[in-house]
Each structure stands twice: as C-alpha cells, then as structure tokens.
Design an enzyme around this catalytic site. Structure first.
Site, PDB file in Angstrom:
ATOM      1  N   LEU A  71       0.804  -1.228   0.000  1.00  0.00           N
ATOM      2  CA  LEU A  71       0.000   0.000   0.000  1.00  0.00           C
ATOM      3  C   LEU A  71       0.833   1.272   0.000  1.00  0.00           C
ATOM      4  O   LEU A  71       0.316   2.346   0.270  1.00  0.00           O
ATOM      5  CB  LEU A  71      -0.958   0.007   1.202  1.00  0.00           C
ATOM      6  CG  LEU A  71      -2.102  -0.994   1.125  1.00  0.00           C
ATOM      7  CD1 LEU A  71      -2.934  -0.954   2.400  1.00  0.00           C
ATOM      8  CD2 LEU A  71      -2.984  -0.729  -0.075  1.00  0.00           C
TER       9      LEU A  71
ATOM     10  N   CYS B 267       2.848  -1.179   8.771  1.00  0.00           N
ATOM     11  CA  CYS B 267       1.422  -0.932   8.520  1.00  0.00           C
ATOM     12  C   CYS B 267       0.622  -2.221   8.385  1.00  0.00           C
ATOM     13  O   CYS B 267      -0.447  -2.349   8.963  1.00  0.00           O
ATOM     14  CB  CYS B 267       1.254  -0.086   7.265  1.00  0.00           C
ATOM     15  SG  CYS B 267       2.049   1.517   7.387  1.00  0.00           S
ATOM     16  N   HIS B 268       1.149  -3.176   7.590  1.00  0.00           N
ATOM     17  CA  HIS B 268       0.396  -4.398   7.357  1.00  0.00           C
ATOM     18  C   HIS B 268       1.233  -5.658   7.510  1.00  0.00           C
ATOM     19  O   HIS B 268       0.773  -6.750   7.200  1.00  0.00           O
ATOM     20  CB  HIS B 268      -0.248  -4.361   5.970  1.00  0.00           C
ATOM     21  CG  HIS B 268      -1.232  -3.250   5.836  1.00  0.00           C
ATOM     22  ND1 HIS B 268      -0.902  -2.050   5.255  1.00  0.00           N
ATOM     23  CD2 HIS B 268      -2.506  -3.125   6.252  1.00  0.00           C
ATOM     24  CE1 HIS B 268      -1.951  -1.241   5.303  1.00  0.00           C
ATOM     25  NE2 HIS B 268      -2.934  -1.868   5.901  1.00  0.00           N
ATOM     26  N   GLY B 269       2.488  -5.495   7.923  1.00  0.00           N
ATOM     27  CA  GLY B 269       3.300  -6.663   8.259  1.00  0.00           C
ATOM     28  C   GLY B 269       4.071  -7.310   7.136  1.00  0.00           C
ATOM     29  O   GLY B 269       4.461  -8.474   7.266  1.00  0.00           O
TER      30      GLY B 269
END
Length: 179
Positions: free
Chosen positions: A125, A143-145
């Site tokens: 992202l 943020c999302h790993g």
C-alpha cells in the site's frame, strides 16, 4: 508562317500572380508553425520535473553495514552498503520459496554486490518499510506486516512484489546516478 506553326504557350510561364500565390502559401505555413510551436512546446516536462528526473549520490558517504535514504522523484530510495554476512544470507536464500522469486544477483549491478539500491516503498500500500526489522533482518512494513529480506525480496505479509529497483548506473566506483 503557316497555320501549323505554334508559339509557346504564354500561360505555362510563371507569372506575377503565381509568385504571389507561392509567397502567400509560404507565409501561411510559417504563421501556422509560429502559432503551433508554443502549443507543442508546452507539452514538454517543466524544469522542476526535469530537475527531479535524476539524482547523483556519492557512495563514499555510506559506511559498510549502513543504509542511507535519499529522495528521487519524491520517493525514498534506500542505498544499502551490505556486509559480507548480509550478502551471504541473501545468496543462501536464492532457492527459498518466495512470492516474487528473484536471485540476489538480479537485485544489484554485476560486480557491485555490496551495494543494494531500492525504491523504499512497500509494494502493498505504499508505506515506507523500516530497516533491520522483521524475521529476515531486512525491511519490515509496520502498517500491514510485509517482511523483506536483505535483498529487498518479499518473504511474508500481504505485499505482492519485491521492493522495486530504480534505474541507476555507476558513473565511478563511488558515484551513482539514479534515473
């Protein structure tokens, strides 16, 4: 003179009127070009865009084992001076199962294995990953790993691709030009 004799046709010779027509056509074409040029020229990139199109960097500023982040086209670029241990770990993982398979050799310029230059934007992202985080001692996107290894290859998490490689060249052994 007989009736079969013919005189040259005076209408075939260039006249003053023909010259005026050629001159008017040339002036019209020149005027159209003068009007069209600014319209075409404004389609070129601006000076501010051209200034960001490439950036030079002195690699002698980066110590062994250190990473520097610079901006190129308003994006962070990671310049990593990898240690022998980091290179060995990346080469050892060349055959590991990966979402976006790539060898360590494909991630740097030939003869410059110690320099890894990546666009520092997570391919999931667009976050900026952190270095020396995560399971593979590479980059970790909090943020999302997403977890990247020491060659910038995606190893786990939602990111679909490896960290991107910018176009760059070594101008000298200690100077690169990105873009």
């Amino acid at each position: 003179m007989s009736t079969t004799d013919t005189f040259p046709d005076e209408s075939a010779a260039p006249s003053r009127r023909d010259f005026i027509h050629v001159l008017a056509a040339a002036a019209a074409i020149g005027g159209a070009g003068a009007v069209a040029w600014p319209l075409i020229d404004q389609l070129n990139p601006g000076a501010d865009t051209l200034a960001f199109s490439s950036v030079e960097f002195d690699l002698s500023k980066v110590a062994l084992g250190q990473e520097v982040t610079i901006l190129w086209r308003k994006q962070p670029v990671f310049i990593r001076h990898r240690t022998a241990a980091e290179i060995a770990a990346a080469v050892a993982d060349d055959d590991a199962s990966m979402r976006d398979p790539a060898t360590d050799a494909s991630r740097h310029k030939p003869g410059h294995a110690e320099w890894l230059i990546l666009i520092g934007v997570c391919t999931h992202l667009g976050c900026v990953p952190l270095f020396k985080q995560g399971r593979y001692d590479g980059w970790f996107c909090p943020c999302h790993g997403s977890v990247y290894d020491t060659a910038g290859r995606i190893r786990s998490g939602p990111a679909p691709k490896n960290l991107y490689l910018p176009d760059y060249v070594f101008e000298t052994p200690t100077r690169i030009r990105i873009g």
